[in-house]
Write a protein that holds these residues in place. Structure first.
Motif, short mmCIF file in Angstrom:
data_model
loop_
_atom_site.label_atom_id
_atom_site.label_comp_id
_atom_site.label_asym_id
_atom_site.label_seq_id
_atom_site.Cartn_x
_atom_site.Cartn_y
_atom_site.Cartn_z
N SER A 1 98.52 -34.64 124.28
CA SER A 1 99.21 -35.75 124.95
C SER A 1 100.26 -35.20 125.89
N GLY A 2 100.71 -36.05 126.81
CA GLY A 2 101.74 -35.63 127.76
C GLY A 2 101.22 -35.66 129.18
N SER A 3 101.88 -34.92 130.04
CA SER A 3 101.58 -34.93 131.46
C SER A 3 100.77 -33.70 131.84
N PHE A 4 99.49 -33.89 132.09
CA PHE A 4 98.62 -32.80 132.52
C PHE A 4 97.44 -33.40 133.25
N PHE A 5 96.62 -32.55 133.90
CA PHE A 5 95.49 -33.16 134.59
C PHE A 5 94.14 -32.55 134.23
N LYS A 6 94.13 -31.45 133.47
CA LYS A 6 92.83 -30.94 133.04
C LYS A 6 93.02 -30.03 131.83
N ILE A 7 92.10 -30.16 130.88
CA ILE A 7 92.08 -29.26 129.73
C ILE A 7 90.90 -28.33 129.88
N ASN A 8 91.15 -27.04 129.81
CA ASN A 8 90.08 -26.06 129.89
C ASN A 8 89.52 -25.82 128.48
N ASN A 9 89.51 -24.57 128.04
CA ASN A 9 89.01 -24.28 126.70
C ASN A 9 89.92 -24.85 125.62
N MET A 10 89.31 -25.26 124.52
CA MET A 10 90.05 -25.65 123.32
C MET A 10 89.51 -24.84 122.15
N GLY A 11 90.37 -24.55 121.20
CA GLY A 11 89.91 -23.71 120.10
C GLY A 11 90.68 -23.95 118.81
N TRP A 12 90.15 -23.35 117.76
CA TRP A 12 90.79 -23.41 116.45
C TRP A 12 91.01 -21.99 115.93
N TYR A 13 92.17 -21.78 115.35
CA TYR A 13 92.56 -20.52 114.73
C TYR A 13 93.02 -20.83 113.30
N ARG A 14 93.13 -19.78 112.51
CA ARG A 14 93.76 -19.94 111.21
C ARG A 14 94.55 -18.68 110.87
N GLN A 15 95.52 -18.87 109.98
CA GLN A 15 96.34 -17.74 109.54
C GLN A 15 96.64 -17.91 108.06
N ALA A 16 96.17 -16.94 107.29
CA ALA A 16 96.46 -16.90 105.86
C ALA A 16 97.68 -16.01 105.64
N PRO A 17 98.39 -16.20 104.54
CA PRO A 17 99.58 -15.38 104.27
C PRO A 17 99.25 -13.89 104.30
N GLY A 18 100.05 -13.15 105.06
CA GLY A 18 99.86 -11.71 105.15
C GLY A 18 98.79 -11.28 106.12
N ASN A 19 98.12 -12.24 106.75
CA ASN A 19 97.05 -11.91 107.69
C ASN A 19 97.44 -12.28 109.11
N GLN A 20 96.74 -11.69 110.06
CA GLN A 20 96.93 -12.06 111.45
C GLN A 20 96.21 -13.38 111.74
N ARG A 21 96.64 -14.04 112.79
CA ARG A 21 95.98 -15.27 113.21
C ARG A 21 94.57 -14.92 113.67
N GLU A 22 93.60 -15.68 113.19
CA GLU A 22 92.18 -15.40 113.42
C GLU A 22 91.55 -16.52 114.26
#
Length: 121
Positions: free
Chosen positions: A25-46
């Protein structure tokens, strides 16, 4: 201002399913790629999954065949359908989107606030 707001996390038993949503939401005019990541405790964001504006998708090996990413461009929303969940899927899940904004004209990366997914054995 651009915001990504996530919903849909929670507690589920192993083998169960959850569906995450993330709306821009908000003021923008185009969304390119969208994605999902996850991060478990002690791990890097994947990085888990990415979907282009045209609907092309890519998945990490760890979730291929179990998770499905989709988007509704009319609603500026990306989804992550998670099936056959395992305890090792427990993490905080974040959505990400690359979005064109004006003043100045540029594409920025934005992140959701994160939503906890807990899979019990």
């Amino acid at each position: 201002q651009v915001q990504l707001v996530e919903s849909g996390g929670g507690l589920v038993q192993a083998g169960g399913s959850l569906r995450l949503s993330c709306a821009a939401s908000g003021s923008f005019f185009k969304i390119n790629n969208m994605g999902w990541y996850r991060q478990a405790p002690g791990n890097q964001r994947e990085l888990l999954a990415v979907i282009t504006n045209g609907g092309n998708t890519n998945y990490a090996d760890s979730v291929k065949g179990r998770f499905a990413i989709s988007r509704d461009n009319a609603k500026n929303t990306v989804y992550l359908q998670m099936n056959s969940l395992k305890p090792e899927d427990t993490a905080v899940y974040y959505c990400n989107a690359n979005i064109w904004v004006l003043n100045p004209l540029r594409a920025n990366d934005y992140w959701g606030q994160g939503t906890q997914v807990t899979v019990s054995s």
